[in-house]
Design an enzyme around this catalytic site. Structure first.
Site, mmCIF file in Angstrom:
data_model
loop_
_atom_site.group_PDB
_atom_site.id
_atom_site.type_symbol
_atom_site.label_atom_id
_atom_site.label_comp_id
_atom_site.label_asym_id
_atom_site.label_seq_id
_atom_site.Cartn_x
_atom_site.Cartn_y
_atom_site.Cartn_z
ATOM 1 N N ARG A 47 -12.859 17.572 0.267
ATOM 2 C CA ARG A 47 -11.410 17.344 0.410
ATOM 3 C C ARG A 47 -11.076 15.864 0.231
ATOM 4 O O ARG A 47 -10.017 15.516 -0.302
ATOM 5 C CB ARG A 47 -10.882 17.874 1.745
ATOM 6 C CG ARG A 47 -9.360 17.995 1.773
ATOM 7 C CD ARG A 47 -8.858 18.688 3.033
ATOM 8 N NE ARG A 47 -8.645 20.110 2.849
ATOM 9 C CZ ARG A 47 -7.525 20.668 2.371
ATOM 10 N NH1 ARG A 47 -6.492 19.919 2.030
ATOM 11 N NH2 ARG A 47 -7.426 21.971 2.249
ATOM 12 N N GLU B 226 -1.030 18.897 8.905
ATOM 13 C CA GLU B 226 -1.862 17.721 8.660
ATOM 14 C C GLU B 226 -1.205 16.598 7.847
ATOM 15 O O GLU B 226 -1.401 15.419 8.156
ATOM 16 C CB GLU B 226 -3.152 18.143 7.938
ATOM 17 C CG GLU B 226 -4.044 19.049 8.753
ATOM 18 C CD GLU B 226 -5.112 19.688 7.872
ATOM 19 O OE1 GLU B 226 -4.766 20.570 7.057
ATOM 20 O OE2 GLU B 226 -6.277 19.284 7.976
HETATM 21 N N1 MTE Z 1 -0.172 19.405 16.496
HETATM 22 C C1 MTE Z 1 -0.444 19.404 17.811
HETATM 23 N N2 MTE Z 1 0.555 19.195 18.693
HETATM 24 N N3 MTE Z 1 -1.719 19.606 18.276
HETATM 25 C C2 MTE Z 1 -2.766 19.795 17.412
HETATM 26 O O1 MTE Z 1 -3.909 19.979 17.838
HETATM 27 N N4 MTE Z 1 -3.488 19.977 15.058
HETATM 28 C C3 MTE Z 1 -3.204 19.609 13.660
HETATM 29 C C4 MTE Z 1 -1.790 20.042 13.270
HETATM 30 N N5 MTE Z 1 -0.843 19.616 14.268
HETATM 31 C C5 MTE Z 1 -2.499 19.787 16.003
HETATM 32 C C6 MTE Z 1 -1.156 19.604 15.590
HETATM 33 C C7 MTE Z 1 -4.141 20.185 12.703
HETATM 34 S S1 MTE Z 1 -5.618 19.426 12.476
HETATM 35 C C8 MTE Z 1 -3.846 21.311 11.974
HETATM 36 S S2 MTE Z 1 -4.905 21.901 10.795
HETATM 37 C C9 MTE Z 1 -2.588 22.039 12.167
HETATM 38 O O2 MTE Z 1 -1.781 21.466 13.179
HETATM 39 C C10 MTE Z 1 -2.924 23.479 12.530
HETATM 40 O O3 MTE Z 1 -1.824 24.230 12.807
HETATM 41 P P1 MTE Z 1 -0.889 24.904 11.694
HETATM 42 O O4 MTE Z 1 -1.774 25.371 10.601
HETATM 43 O O5 MTE Z 1 -0.217 25.987 12.422
HETATM 44 O O6 MTE Z 1 0.034 23.807 11.247
HETATM 45 N N1 HPA Z 2 -9.423 22.587 5.801
HETATM 46 C C1 HPA Z 2 -9.588 22.714 7.127
HETATM 47 N N2 HPA Z 2 -10.548 23.397 7.673
HETATM 48 C C2 HPA Z 2 -11.412 24.006 6.867
HETATM 49 C C3 HPA Z 2 -11.312 23.907 5.483
HETATM 50 C C4 HPA Z 2 -10.259 23.167 4.922
HETATM 51 O O1 HPA Z 2 -10.100 23.040 3.686
HETATM 52 N N3 HPA Z 2 -12.321 24.602 4.951
HETATM 53 C C5 HPA Z 2 -13.021 25.085 5.993
HETATM 54 N N4 HPA Z 2 -12.480 24.734 7.150
HETATM 55 MO MO1 MOS Z 3 -7.070 20.873 11.011
HETATM 56 S S1 MOS Z 3 -8.384 19.338 10.676
HETATM 57 O O1 MOS Z 3 -7.534 21.664 9.485
HETATM 58 O O2 MOS Z 3 -7.935 21.716 12.212
#
Ligand code: MTE
Ligand code: HPA
Ligand code: MOS
Length: 787
Positions: free
Chosen positions: A330, A734
């Site tokens: 990534r 993210e």
């Molecule tokens: N927001 C909060 N408040 N707490 C979290 O742990 N994790 C982040 C993001 N926002 C997180 C957050 C990460 S790493 C990801 S991948 C996404 O939320 C996951 O949730 P979603 O796919 O529902 O956006």
């Molecule tokens: N993003 C986050 N988490 C993951 C991924 C990715 O692309 N692939 C496997 N776990």
């Molecule tokens: Mo988020 S780093 O894909 O949990």
């Protein structure tokens, strides 16, 4: 009609106005009040069952070597101790590696990082277990440890082979280019620092079954690993997650070890066992964001247009692969960010070091690649003597062009988004004002940077892009929703509930979301890759549509109308017949349907279309679409001390058609600050012995409320996603973290002003005041060398 709860607003009132809280509305997070009142239950808040025991890991005190002797008799003799586990006591699978093998539950005769779990002890109280864990007598034959990326590269120490992505002929393009430049950047990692640490609570049930409350982003994987470790079929294990106090990627794979240990103890003793890592154990025992050492060689025109790039990225993986392959990939996918690098070669190394195995962290390697693109663009700007924003504009991708992994650029709205932000934040006027300010102030210097984001949405491993949801409609019209996604504060439960409310056109308070459990929705992916609402929103919509289809068919037959004469509106089902409308309260209608033996429950499913990636040829379309955004930050540094503050930040971010603008803006604000913390104050350091030196909040500095930019504006770029996502929204989780890059670029801009923007300062991250000061002094040394 049957009884309707007095807590439900009368249907007559619901009919008179549009349904509340549907998709697109600014609804507060479903637990917002409970978060503030302290009544939202995390696992350690659950009432403990009688007989509950507490487990703690015994850790190694060296980074690398063989275990000559492990005497656990003193641990057994410690007060309150009930049981002790080593690797030999694990009844089933001992290796819990998520993708590749290699992650043993406990060390097997040798140690590979300082703090590695050697054994675990369970006692009547947490304090007793903590004390007992320290009583072990361990002797080692110490070996030389590899503690840095540089050392790993030099020793060819890798967890997996390098991977290359290529477009055209980079070497030829570089050879022909009129101007060449090269550079490097060391990007340090980041501790997830979720407020709720890793925790699991295993409760044995009948017939060898086990209920595990676990703070994890990946309940299905924990379920599978616990089953394997206990040597029972997966159906014996049920994992439940109501909410996490933050995950940020740190609970994608690394919650499993503690769940497995607790479950083994619980099985052996037939007692409930809790394993909670205290903050220091959590920081030592679990992986973080990968450091990256990045190098580039660029060929450019005199104007600063990129002709070719040769890029080498090296990730600090720790002692096992965990998710590192996908994370380094990534980083490689994002090293172009918004720019066409033309003939490109990108090679990604996965360095094996004697440190804890690094793991997912918001952005999943993407930020470490993307910051390097911005670093290159700034270096070009200094080289050709132009404003960095103009050099960026010169190098944007255009629709129809192709990335270095073969995904074509489509729906590239970034130039327009940046144009909007540039105007809204007065970039040009402020650039001039800053030049004047810097000319007039000998010690304080200001910097400005406007940086874009183009972040790929989808798991890069195709099969992970799937989700399920379970929707039950009850006879009073209330709805129960369950899906495979987990709630970590990001507002996923709220958004998916809004989708359901939207589908039936009912008030959000008719939709109840309960904890994510593996016995309701099976075989789920981690809630990660920002795709929680994309995947689970669509799966829930699919379930609702199945139920709606049945309801409409039933209504058509029952009222002798066509299906087109039936609609869902304002908490009612409306039947049009002979020019008249009959409004039936949703709860009355569902009761009628039930009495006519219509199923009111459905399991929905979704899998993302269009995506594919062939890793052998390193080409394909790994991402369904891209999320875009841009941020402009202004900083002021003190050239005498290196201290700085962020004066202003303006963010414009693309979430497609927002499912919930309030939550999205919260995600963007939080992401910006978390990204800024990563690049400014959060410094992970290991000492010469491989011990984590920054293993507490006293030595590891996350941003606080006082670090928020003095002026902070976040806006949504309101534009539907061109791809068919849930209501044309875009993932938000993210990407906003990468807006923090604008702060780092602004700091570098302020430092560069010291030598009149003629050279690009080396400013590795985090750009702590100490590093800023060193960079300033390097600029001053250049000035005096010239003078
Ligand atoms: N927001 C909060 N408040 N707490 C979290 O742990 N994790 C982040 C993001 N926002 C997180 C957050 C990460 S790493 C990801 S991948 C996404 O939320 C996951 O949730 P979603 O796919 O529902 O956006
Ligand atoms: N993003 C986050 N988490 C993951 C991924 C990715 O692309 N692939 C496997 N776990
Ligand atoms: Mo988020 S780093 O894909 O949990």
């Amino acid at each position: 009609m049957t009884f309707t709860s007095s807590r439900v607003t009368p249907w007559a009132e619901r009919r008179a106005r549009p349904a509340k809280g549907k998709s697109g509305r600014e609804l507060a997070h479903e637990s917002a009040e409970k978060h503030v009142l302290g009544t939202a239950a995390y696992i350690d808040d659950l009432p403990e069952l009688a007989g509950t025991l507490h487990a703690v890991a015994g850790k190694s005190t060296i980074a690398c070597g063989k275990i000559r002797k492990l005497d656990l008799a003193p641990v057994w003799a410690s007060p309150g101790v009930v049981d002790v586990l080593t690797l030999a006591d694990i009844p089933g699978e001992k290796d819990i590696g998520p993708v590749y093998k290699g992650d043993l539950i406990f060390a097997d005769g040798r140690v590979d990082f300082h703090g590695q779990a050697l054994f675990a002890v369970v006692a009547e109280s947490f304090e007793q277990a903590k004390r007992a864990a320290l009583a072990a007598v361990v002797e080692y034959d110490e070996e030389d440890a590899i503690l840095s990326v540089e050392h790993a590269l030099q020793q060819n120490s890798f967890v997996n082979p390098a991977h290359t992505m290529q477009k055209g002929d980079a070497a030829a393009a570089l050879a022909k280019a009129p101007v060449r430049l090269s550079g490097s950047l060391y990007v340090r990692g980041q501790e997830q620092f979720y407020l709720e640490g890793q925790i699991s609570y295993a409760i044995p049930g009948e017939d060898g079954s086990m209920k595990v409350h676990c703070s994890t982003q990946h309940p299905s994987e924990v379920q599978k690993l616990v089953a394997e470790v206990l040597d029972v079929p997966i159906n014996h294990i049920n994992v439940e997650v109501r909410r996490m106090g933050g995950g940020f990627g740190g609970k994608e794979t690394q919650a499993a070890q503690w769940a497995c240990i607790a479950s083994v103890f619980a099985t052996r003793l037939n007692r409930p066992v809790k394993m909670r890592l205290d903050r220091q154990d959590d920081m030592v025992l679990t992986g973080k964001r990968h450091d990256f050492l990045n190098r580039y060689e660029l060929g450019i025109t005199e104007e600063g247009k990129i002709l070719g790039a040769d890029i080498e990225l090296a990730g600090f993986c720790g002692y096992t692969a965990d998710l590192s392959d996908a994370i380094v990939d990534r980083a490689m996918f994002h090293v172009d960010n918004a720019y066409n690098l033309h003939d490109t070669r990108v090679i990604g190394h996965r360095c094996r070091t004697n440190t804890v195995s690094n793991t997912a962290f918001r952005g999943f390697g993407g930020p470490q690649g993307m910051i390097f693109a911005e670093c290159m663009l700034d270096d070009i700007a200094r080289k050709v003597g132009k404003d960095p924003l103009d050099v960026r504009k010169l190098n944007y991708y255009q629709d129809g062009e192709c990335t270095h992994y073969g995904q074509p650029i489509e729906h590239f709205i970034l130039p327009e988004l940046i144009e909007t932000l540039e105007k809204d934040c007065d970039y040009r006027v402020r650039r001039e004002a800053i030049k004047t300010f810097n000319a007039q102030n000998p010690f304080k210097k200001r910097g400005l940077a406007l940086t874009p984001i183009r972040f790929g949405i989808s798991f890069t491993l195709q099969f992970l892009n799937q989700a399920g949801a379970l929707v039950h409609v009850y006879t009073d019209g209330s709805v129960h929703l369950n899906h495979g996604g987990t709630e970590m504060g990001q507002g996923l439960y709220t958004k998916v509930a809004q989708v359901v409310a939207n589908e039936f056109d009912i008030d959000i308070d008719m939709v109840m979301v309960s904890a994510t459990t593996t016995d309701k929705v099976p075989n789920t992916s981690a809630t990660a890759a920002s795709s929680g609402s994309d995947l689970n929103g669509k799966a829930a919509q699919n379930a609702c549509q199945m139920i709606k289809t049945r309801l409409v068919d039933f209504a058509a037959k029952h009222f002798s109308v066509t299906t087109g004469d039936v609609r869902f509106e304002n908490n009612h089902v409306v039947i049009s017949k002979d020019g008249k409308e009959e409004w039936i309260a949703f709860g009355e209608f569902t009761d009628l349907a039930y009495r006519n033996r219509i199923s009111l429950s459905a399991a929905g499913f979704y899998s993302t279309p269009k995506i594919h990636y062939d890793r052998k040829t390193a080409t394909g379309r790994p991402f369904f679409y891209y999320a875009f955004g841009a941020a402009c930050s202004e900083v002021e540094i003190d050239t005498l001390t290196g201290e700085y503050k962020v004066l202003r930040a303006d963010v414009l971010h693309d979430v497609g058609t927002s499912l919930n603008p309030a939550i999205d803006i919260g995600q963007i604000e939080g992401g910006f600050i978390q990204g800024m913390g990563w690049l400014t104050t959060e410094e992970l350091l290991w000492d010469a012995k491989g011990r984590l030196a920054s293993a507490s909040a006293a030595t590891y500095k996350i941003p606080t409320s006082v670090d928020i930019p003095v002026h902070f504006s976040v806006r949504l770029f309101d534009r539907p996603n061109s791809e068919d996502t849930i209501y044309n929204s875009k993932a938000v989780g993210e990407p906003p973290l990468m807006h923090g890059i604008s702060v780092w670029c602004a700091l570098r801009d302020a430092v560069a002003s010291v030598a009149d923007y003629k050279v690009s300062p080396q400013l590795d991250t985090p750009a702590t005041p100490e590093r800023v000061l060193n960079a300033v002094m390097a600029m001053q040394a250049l000035n005096s060398a010239e003078a």
